[in-house]
Design an enzyme around this catalytic site. Structure first.
Site, mmCIF file in Angstrom:
data_model
loop_
_atom_site.group_PDB
_atom_site.id
_atom_site.type_symbol
_atom_site.label_atom_id
_atom_site.label_comp_id
_atom_site.label_asym_id
_atom_site.label_seq_id
_atom_site.Cartn_x
_atom_site.Cartn_y
_atom_site.Cartn_z
ATOM 1 C CD GLN A 126 -2.868 -1.206 2.329
ATOM 2 O OE1 GLN A 126 -2.630 -2.017 3.207
ATOM 3 N NE2 GLN A 126 -3.888 -0.358 2.402
ATOM 4 C CD GLU A 130 -7.031 -7.278 9.084
ATOM 5 O OE1 GLU A 130 -7.283 -6.285 9.799
ATOM 6 O OE2 GLU A 130 -7.388 -7.357 7.889
#
Length: 421
Positions: free
Chosen positions: A19, A158
């Site tokens: 990102q 996650e």
């Protein structure tokens, strides 16, 4: 009355390699961006050019008062082809760690933050039984080279997100906090194109976000176990964990059974993976409320974020308490954030979230730190550059950084330990 955090409490912020680094052309996400019919709103391109500007960025974090920086090492850069490791890439991440040391930031490293090498898809991606050993081999190279500089590591970011995505996309159509739109799950045509760009076919194209059935979850669990074993073998002092995305699961009358089932699905079924870990990475953004007919929409007039979920910072305290009731591990808040153009709401979100953390600490729950998502406004996956999660704004034409008040606020909290008057 002033609220104080403990002196050894770790406060900082987070990025993810894909990102912020830019031009990650060997990643499966790059293929998704350029696939025919891709739902990605923007191409990541240079993103915020953090791969080049990391030293200035780390210096800025330290200047603000932050005490920790969580970032990810990009597997696609480290191992651009199967079994071929990049000396230049590992040298880069070595210098990121050395910069953290130089500027007094505790580094927290994620070895995998959603993105994988394109070549992995040719072996069946995260559906392949070869993955655990391939991931462990990658971790062995990283830790043999730079493990001594890493005090905290997350093997995976996650692990439960794929199950959450499946539920959200197939039942209620809600966009989850990570910025993956429903099209990223339900449009096989463009996935076939992405698979072709990775040199394989759609049936073998199993990205991390598709680990949502029992067999793939078992593969992921084995990858985590083998990675932890390698890390402890090479650097026993490194604290090892993984993170989960956990909304505060609540219920209204008649929804108790559904809420309990969701909590088991999102959290309980993953508990065996944590056996042998040193800490648990907890990540929270909002709450989910369930009634007898399923998930209940936020009340009329409720404040919503750019991601269209409820502004509810109190969820963090509740999730910490629920997780602590099932764990004997220290809890590290490895993500907590909000997408908004109103930075005053971000300040409020952080303050109220940390008030909940101090309440947990007063009750004897072992919480070792708080890391805010995210350091910079960046590329939010298929949502492109439309979401503002950052403490620091970035002009992507000039790459100029502009510090927001939320960054100054969190920096003061990190430097002084004082939360509020």
């Amino acid at each position: 009355m002033k609220l104080h955090l403990p002196e050894d409490f770790i406060v900082g912020s987070v990025t993810a390699a894909y990102q912020v680094e830019g031009n990650n052309t060997n990643s499966d996400f790059w293929a998704e961006e350029y696939a025919d019919g891709s739902p990605y709103k923007d191409k990541s391109g240079d993103t915020i050019d953090h791969y080049r500007l990391y030293r200035k960025d780390i210096a800025l974090m330290a200047e603000l008062g932050l005490k920790s920086y969580r970032f990810s090492v990009e597997w696609a850069r480290i191992e651009p082809a199967p079994g071929q490791y990049s000396r230049s890439a590992i040298a880069h991440y070595r210098d990121v760690l050395l910069a953290c040391r130089e500027y007094g930031l505790v580094p927290v490293v994620a070895l995998h933050h959603f993105s994988s090498p394109q070549w992995l898809m040719r072996y069946g991606g995260w559906g392949s039984e070869e993955v655990p050993q391939r991931f462990a081999d990658y971790c062995r190279f990283v830790f043999s080279e730079i493990g001594g500089l890493i005090p905290y590591v997350l093997t995976f970011n996650e692990v439960n997100l794929p199950v959450m995505l499946r539920e959200m996309f197939t039942t209620i159509g809600v966009i989850p906090p990570v910025g993956i739109a429903g099209e990223s799950w339900t449009a096989p045509e463009w996935r076939a194109s992405a698979a072709a760009l990775c040199g394989t076919t759609a049936d073998r194209y199993i990205t991390f976000h598709m680990i949502s059935d029992d067999s793939k979850i078992a593969i992921l669990a084995e990858a985590h176990r083998r990675a932890r074993q390698v890390i402890k073998e090479l650097n026993p002092g490194t604290k090892v964990g993984l993170s989960m995305a956990l909304s505060d699961i609540q219920s209204v009358a008649g929804g108790e059974e559904q809420a309990a089932a969701k909590w088991q699905q999102y959290f309980g079924q993953y508990l065996p993976m944590l056996e042998g870990d040193d800490f648990f990475g907890l990540q929270n953004y909002t709450r989910e409320v369930y009634g007898p007919e399923g998930r209940v929409a936020p009340a009329a007039g409720a404040e919503l974020t750019q991601m269209n979920y409820e502004f509810y910072p109190e969820a963090l305290e509740q999730v910490i308490r629920k997780a602590a009731g099932a764990l004997k591990l220290p809890i590290f808040v490895t993500e907590h954030g909000v997408a908004t153009d109103d930075d005053s709401r971000r300040v409020e979100f952080i303050r109220r979230g940390l008030e909940g953390v101090t309440s947990c600490l007063k009750d004897g729950i072992q919480v070792i730190g708080y890391l805010h998502w995210t350091t910079f406004d960046n590329f939010e996956w298929s949502a492109g550059y439309s979401m503002r999660f950052g403490l620091i704004a970035v002009d992507r034409e000039t790459q100029e950084r502009t510090v927001k008040e939320s960054a100054r606020y969190l920096g003061r909290v990190a430097a002084t330990g004082i939360l509020s008057e």
